[in-house]
Design an enzyme around this catalytic site. Sequence first.
Site, PDB file in Angstrom:
ATOM      1  N   LYS A  53       0.844  -1.202   0.000  1.00 31.72           N
ATOM      2  CA  LYS A  53       0.000   0.000   0.000  1.00 31.72           C
ATOM      3  C   LYS A  53       0.878   1.252   0.000  1.00 31.72           C
ATOM      4  CE  LYS A  53      -3.827  -2.402   2.254  1.00 31.72           C
ATOM      5  NZ  LYS A  53      -4.621  -2.683   3.455  1.00 31.72           N
ATOM      6  N   GLN A  97      -4.981  -1.326   9.619  1.00 31.00           N
ATOM      7  CA  GLN A  97      -4.822  -2.654   9.030  1.00 31.00           C
ATOM      8  C   GLN A  97      -5.390  -3.715   9.974  1.00 31.00           C
ATOM      9  OE1 GLN A  97      -3.718  -3.234   5.914  1.00 31.00           O
ATOM     10  NE2 GLN A  97      -4.003  -5.429   6.125  1.00 31.00           N
ATOM     11  N   ASP A 120     -11.264   2.753   3.891  1.00 31.90           N
ATOM     12  CA  ASP A 120     -11.667   1.348   3.847  1.00 31.90           C
ATOM     13  C   ASP A 120     -13.184   1.198   3.747  1.00 31.90           C
ATOM     14  OD1 ASP A 120      -9.756  -0.696   3.841  1.00 31.90           O
ATOM     15  OD2 ASP A 120      -9.249  -0.366   5.952  1.00 31.90           O
TER      16      ASP A 120
HETATM   17  N1  GUN Z   1      -6.973  -6.853   6.191  1.00 30.50           N
HETATM   18  C1  GUN Z   1      -7.271  -7.635   5.110  1.00 30.50           C
HETATM   19  N2  GUN Z   1      -7.910  -6.904   4.163  1.00 30.50           N
HETATM   20  C2  GUN Z   1      -8.004  -5.651   4.653  1.00 30.50           C
HETATM   21  C3  GUN Z   1      -8.553  -4.440   4.112  1.00 30.50           C
HETATM   22  O1  GUN Z   1      -9.102  -4.385   3.008  1.00 30.50           O
HETATM   23  N3  GUN Z   1      -8.452  -3.354   4.931  1.00 30.50           N
HETATM   24  C4  GUN Z   1      -7.872  -3.408   6.152  1.00 30.50           C
HETATM   25  N4  GUN Z   1      -7.852  -2.280   6.862  1.00 30.50           N
HETATM   26  N5  GUN Z   1      -7.361  -4.500   6.672  1.00 30.50           N
HETATM   27  C5  GUN Z   1      -7.422  -5.613   5.919  1.00 30.50           C
END
Ligand code: GUN
Length: 286
Positions: A53, A97, A120
Amino acid sequence: MSVILDGKSLSLKLREQIQVETQELVSKYKKQPHLVVILVGENPASQSYVHSKEKACIKAGMKSTVILKEDTITQLELEEIIIHLNDDDSVHGILLQLPIPKHLDEEKIINLIDPRKDVDGFTDINVGKLNKGRSDALVPCTPLGITRILEEYNIETIGKHCVIIGRSQIVGKPIASLMLQRNCTVTTCHSKTQDMRGITNQADILVVAIGKANMIDETYVKPGAVVIDVGINRVEGVITGDVDFDRVEPIAGYITPVPKGVGPMTIACLLENTLTCYKRMESCKQ
Ligand code: GUN
């Protein structure tokens, strides 16, 4: 033989468009879009996702900050970080996350994130907006990426039966909402579903998000169906989807590979959401 839905190429195309738009807007607003990712603990998969990311953000011309915290962090400490980021005008997107350690109240922390910075789309406000079909909802990145793939390949959704396997907050529930908005008839299957094959065999579009490597073989799939594999499983060091690609590909109409299918679209859509938050916030200040 099916058409391979190339999420990797599409993601690169979208990321290039985002990069161009970012450059134009940075000239206009004299400020970079800024995404802050919070990572708690040392889960190797999470570390790898967060690194990807960060790299993607920088490549798009955005500012990226990663806040690393030990898994001993307290609820109050994490809440204070979010409150501080909410108040910081230079921050446009906040991403916590997941998963986070069990001693923390995930629901409470997510809902502390300012819904305008919720890249998100996990806060109650954005989930509510999505379920109401509001166009200003911030939509979770993986489901948003799936809709972008369907659009790119001109896959008809109106009146089609979309069957989703999995009912997670991150994928299953939001993709059900999005497909309903696109006039699909939607069925969600889960661990307690009876006669799952009987249902999945009626699917024109089958979205698989269960987290079990190669679970879905050709006996679950109607010939000619569109198969979207959201799974990212590591089997003996190899990344594998939830769909047994070699057995399903010969009978499907369209299929996403793993890797290079849905995964790269998640990151492209995170950049898209970050840019959306930035545009909304900065255009208000003019
Ligand atoms: N963990 C696995 N997929 C995601 C996601 O799309 N966003 C976040 N914040 N954590 C994750």
